[in-house]
Scaffold this active site. Sequence first.
Site, PDB file in Angstrom:
ATOM      1  CG  MET A   1       4.449  -7.469   0.946  1.00  0.00           C
ATOM      2  SD  MET A   1       4.990  -6.081   1.910  1.00  0.00           S
ATOM      3  CE  MET A   1       6.680  -6.574   2.178  1.00  0.00           C
ATOM      4  CB  SER A   2      -1.791 -10.173   0.778  1.00  0.00           C
ATOM      5  OG  SER A   2      -3.123 -10.340   1.198  1.00  0.00           O
TER       6      SER A   2
ATOM      7  CD  GLN B   1     -14.006  -5.363  -1.731  1.00  0.00           C
ATOM      8  OE1 GLN B   1     -14.208  -4.176  -1.954  1.00  0.00           O
ATOM      9  NE2 GLN B   1     -12.812  -5.900  -1.891  1.00  0.00           N
TER      10      GLN B   1
ATOM     11  CD  GLN C   1      -9.242  -4.578  -6.532  1.00  0.00           C
ATOM     12  OE1 GLN C   1     -10.083  -5.102  -5.812  1.00  0.00           O
ATOM     13  NE2 GLN C   1      -8.198  -3.958  -6.039  1.00  0.00           N
TER      14      GLN C   1
ATOM     15  CG  HIS D   1      -1.913  -1.054   1.311  1.00  0.00           C
ATOM     16  ND1 HIS D   1      -1.880  -2.047   2.255  1.00  0.00           N
ATOM     17  CD2 HIS D   1      -2.991  -1.318   0.543  1.00  0.00           C
ATOM     18  CE1 HIS D   1      -2.899  -2.857   2.079  1.00  0.00           C
ATOM     19  NE2 HIS D   1      -3.601  -2.450   1.044  1.00  0.00           N
TER      20      HIS D   1
HETATM   21  O1  PAF Z   1      -8.012  -3.957  -3.220  1.00  0.00           O
HETATM   22  C1  PAF Z   1      -8.711  -3.598  -2.240  1.00  0.00           C
HETATM   23  O2  PAF Z   1      -8.220  -3.394  -1.135  1.00  0.00           O
HETATM   24  C2  PAF Z   1     -10.211  -3.395  -2.415  1.00  0.00           C
HETATM   25  O3  PAF Z   1     -10.737  -4.339  -3.287  1.00  0.00           O
HETATM   26  C3  PAF Z   1     -10.584  -1.972  -2.837  1.00  0.00           C
HETATM   27  C4  PAF Z   1     -10.043  -1.628  -4.205  1.00  0.00           C
HETATM   28  C5  PAF Z   1     -10.070  -0.969  -1.820  1.00  0.00           C
HETATM   29  C6  PAF Z   1     -12.107  -1.825  -2.900  1.00  0.00           C
HETATM   30  O4  PAF Z   1     -12.697  -2.073  -1.680  1.00  0.00           O
END
Ligand code: PAF
Length: 282
Positions: free
Chosen positions: A184-185, A61, A153, A37
Amino acid sequence: MKVSQTIDSVREKVKDARKQGKTIGLVPTMGALHEGHISLVEAARKKCDFVVVSIFVNPTQFGPAEDFDKYPRPIEDDLKKCEQAGVDLVFNPSPNEMYPEKVITWVNVEKITENLCGSSRPGHFRGVTTVCSKLFNIVTPDMAFFGQKDAQQSIVIKRMVADLNMPLEIVVCPIIREENGLAMSSRNKYLSEQEKEDASYIYKSLQKCMEMIDSGSRETETLINEMRTILKAKKSIKVEYISIVDEKTLENIDKIQGKSLAAIAVRIGSTRLIDNFPIDIT
Ligand code: PAF
């Protein structure tokens, strides 16, 4: 750094920034921020004058049996990381602020949301595209930054932006990896040390695929079988899919040509992990 919890407050702050002639960059996140991030924030800072990070664990989601409730929400830690990274504004709305009523208006991208993660997570991408549309309408960014780790995505969002003539640019930034290669996640937090070690086989299998392509392999069945064999070495890894798809249609292909994507999803225990690499042999 400012923190806003309401849509009105974000709009006001973005309006002020615009008055000063600043361009706006948005990094949409669900929090539990990691170096991946932060690399998006750094990219946003290079390209835009005013950087907004949204932190919102988006309920629409997640499927009913997924990890919405247990998804990590270390907000104080996230705010510190944003401050250190030079973020100008964090938007951290409540679910009620984002969805005051039961959702009946959805943004849905068809076809390219059906394969890969779409096949095991019905409704997932509809939730992502809906919340991203809302975030784009609220923040009105010039650019929004997404990670290559969530390759499908990023492709889906780019298509939505193009199809709906949304006035912003989508920037996709490279995957950031742990030392052992694990992408990384936020979900890596669920893994034990042993599971993290096992998870490094995901990247090992992708590396092998890259090597084979570099040496001239083109049959996707051969490449996928090789990746499957590598992953089988770890009993904890349950493969959900190993696919090689066309980069535009995201449909499975038999032979690699032009731009495509090798993508993997596995489960280790109850944790779902994904990884990929883009292939370009044009
Ligand atoms: O990748 C993510 O963290 C989520 O799918 C996002 C793009 C913030 C949408 O909630």
